[in-house]
Design a protein around this motif. Structure first.
Motif, short mmCIF file in Angstrom:
data_model
loop_
_atom_site.label_atom_id
_atom_site.label_comp_id
_atom_site.label_asym_id
_atom_site.label_seq_id
_atom_site.Cartn_x
_atom_site.Cartn_y
_atom_site.Cartn_z
N HIS A 298 0.83 -1.22 0.00
CA HIS A 298 0.00 0.00 0.00
C HIS A 298 0.86 1.26 0.00
N GLU A 313 -2.21 0.26 7.85
CA GLU A 313 -1.32 -0.79 7.36
C GLU A 313 -0.14 -0.22 6.60
N HIS A 367 2.67 -7.04 4.33
CA HIS A 367 1.30 -6.56 4.57
C HIS A 367 0.90 -6.84 6.01
N ALA A 368 -0.22 -6.22 6.44
CA ALA A 368 -0.86 -6.56 7.71
C ALA A 368 -2.30 -6.92 7.37
ZN ZN Z 1 -2.25 -5.24 2.55
#
Ligand code: ZN
Length: 527
Positions: A298, A313, A367-368
């Motif tokens: 992101h 995130e 990522h989270a």
């Molecule tokens: Zn993500």
């Protein structure tokens, strides 16, 4: 940006308000009048328009009235409550006189100064455009202060900077172009014109220290061209392209003296790249792990998932990516490239392209995770599922090499394959990498019940190297949100990843043939 611990936003906000009050007071004491400063050029698909700016108390300010005209905003002043509301595309930004912040659909955005009334309009800091308006419009709004540009939406305005180096019978102009942009170089009379496929240029061009060969360098009449004027000794030119760092390109233009045969010419390598980018990938085999691309998921307009305390995130992934880069470079001596090192919006294919262009040996996307179940918890490691990419991809993955769409044929040291097929060749190695990461993380952090999974993630498809996506934890889980934000947990994740990459590398070097090497045309398996 290292993720903010809870509470940091409030103290930052207090500091900003305090500083603004001091500035306003200073301004009142010296009776400073607004000073003019060059206007901004607002570039969008509809063309180029101007946004006037002025300096008030050391801050660059623009009029809400001007922004309203440019971006179809409705500005309303609530004289009773003392608030200013700015509406755009159904979203509302609220400003308050004396407060250096904006509220954008319920989110607080700090600004470097409070709005100031000037006659019938209000002045807001230029950062209002990139911080508040961009969020509200949901479009890219990039403010480049040094070059006085505001880029709106999906328009291409590469940064171009250059140097000129006299080399005896030639003068070499080197242009760095970020991001890399298709272009054509041609001689037109006594000048060389470099035309870019772009909507504009953000150019910082050098003066020529070799006026006998290069009289001057300037931007051209079109929207995106650079003109190199020949000096009296110049006769011809040659041009080459070199790859640059982080998705940038480099153009080298040699202006050659007319009569003399240029004696010792430094050859430019590699040979010129085609000006038209082919819809295929350049593949050269390599062994070992020298370059790793870390992808901070992101960024910019795309916040990713959001925690119950508001943790984004995109900030967690960038924090871990930066730590991981430092730890990998120091610990394993590898080159690490981040797909973004700022809060920038980067396309999914662009991320894989950066890895491919830099011939990365591994691609790791951070990522989270998010879930509607607040209790969902634990890390997950993904590699690509080919289910959505058709029979051809599956055949490539199984090693039925005749299905590999090699273009050109014959010579095998440079092969080209279709973008959608790039990762298919590396599925087995990606699975091994995913397992290695999973076991190293399991020793250190909580794991999800489904710790290894396959999914058709777009960011992995075009990666021409083993590639995995790591969901470090569930940001939607209140406890995990705290962990993901903490230095300790981030450092633990980083240790786990460094350890697993070291293990994966050792495994590759000791068992090169058995490590799930991808099939290559012409027989044999190699890493
Ligand atoms: Zn993500």
């Amino acid at each position: 940006m290292v993720p903010r611990p809870a509470g940091r936003g409030v103290s930052l906000f207090v500091v900003l308000v305090f500083r603004t009050a001091v500035l306003l007071l200073a301004c009142a004491l010296v009776g400073a009048q607004p000073a003019t400063t060059p206007p901004y050029s607002v570039l969008s698909s509809e063309g180029r328009r101007q946004l006037p700016a002025r300096i008030v108390a050391g801050q660059e300010m623009v009029a809400l009235e001007d922004l309203a005209g440019l971006f179809q905003l409705t500005v309303r002043e609530d004289s009773l409550a003392g608030g200013i509301s700015v509406s755009a595309r159904g979203q509302t930004i609220v400003l308050t006189p004396g407060q250096s912040l904006a509220t954008v659909s319920g989110r607080l955005v700090p600004l470097p100064a409070a709005p100031i009334r000037e006659g019938r309009t209000w002045l807001v800091p230029i950062d209002f455009v990139s911080r508040a308006l961009a969020l509200s419009l949901g479009t890219r709004l990039e403010v480049r202060k040094p070059s006085r540009l505001i880029l709106v939406g999906d328009i291409r305005v590469p940064r171009v900077s250059g140097t000129v180096e006299p080399q005896g019978a030639l003068a070499r102009l080197t242009l760095d172009v970020a991001p890399q942009t298709p272009h054509a170089v041609a001689q037109e009379g006594t000048r060389v014109v470099i035309k870019f496929e772009a909507d504009g240029l953000d150019a910082a061009l050098p003066a020529s220290p070799a006026p006998d060969l290069i009289q001057g360098i300037r931007t051209g009449d079109g929207p995106a061209s650079v003109v190199v004027e020949f000096g009296p000794r110049a006769g011809s030119f040659r041009a080459s392209d070199l790859p640059g760092e982080r998705g940038a390109g480099r153009i080298v233009v040699d202006i050659l003296a007319a009569t003399t045969t240029p004696a010792p010419i430094t050859p430019v390598t590699p040979p010129p790249a085609p000006t038209e980018p082919p819809p295929v990938l350049d593949i050269t085999p390599s062994g070992g792990i020298r370059t790793i691309v870390i992808d901070a998921g992101h960024g910019g307009d795309e916040h990713g998932a959001r925690g119950p305390q508001g943790t984004l995130e995109k900030n967690v992934t960038l924090g871990v990516a930066r730590r991981l880069k430092a730890a990998l470079e120091a610990g394993l001596g590898v080159r690490v490239i981040l797909t973004r090192d700022t809060d920038a919006t980067v396309g999914l294919d662009e991320r894989a392209a950066l890895a491919n262009n830099n011939k990365a040996d591994l691609f790791i996307s951070l990522h989270a995770n998010a879930s509607v179940r607040p209790s969902a918890s634990g890390a997950e490691v993904f590699y690509l599922s080919l289910d959505e990419y058709g029979d051809q991809a599956q055949r490539i993955a199984k090693g039925e090499t005749e299905a590999l769409p090699v273009i050109g044929g014959g010579v095998r040291d440079i092969e080209v394959i279709l973008w959608e097929m790039a990762q298919a060749r590396y599925i087995e190695q990606s699975a091994v990498l995913a397992q290695t990461i999973e076991s190293a993380l399991r020793e250190r952090v909580p794991m999800s019940p489904r710790a290894i999974q396959q999914a058709p993630f777009r960011v992995l498809v075009g990666a021409n190297m083993p590639a995995v996506l790591v969901e470090m934890g569930f940001i939607t889980n209140a406890d995990q949100e705290k962990q993901l934000n903490s230095e300790g947990f981030q450092a633990t994740i980083v240790h786990g990843l460094v350890d697993s990459i070291a293990r994966y590398r050792d495994r590759q070097s000791t068992r090169p043939a058995a490590a799930g090497a991808s099939p290559r045309p012409g027989g044999g398996r190699q890493f």
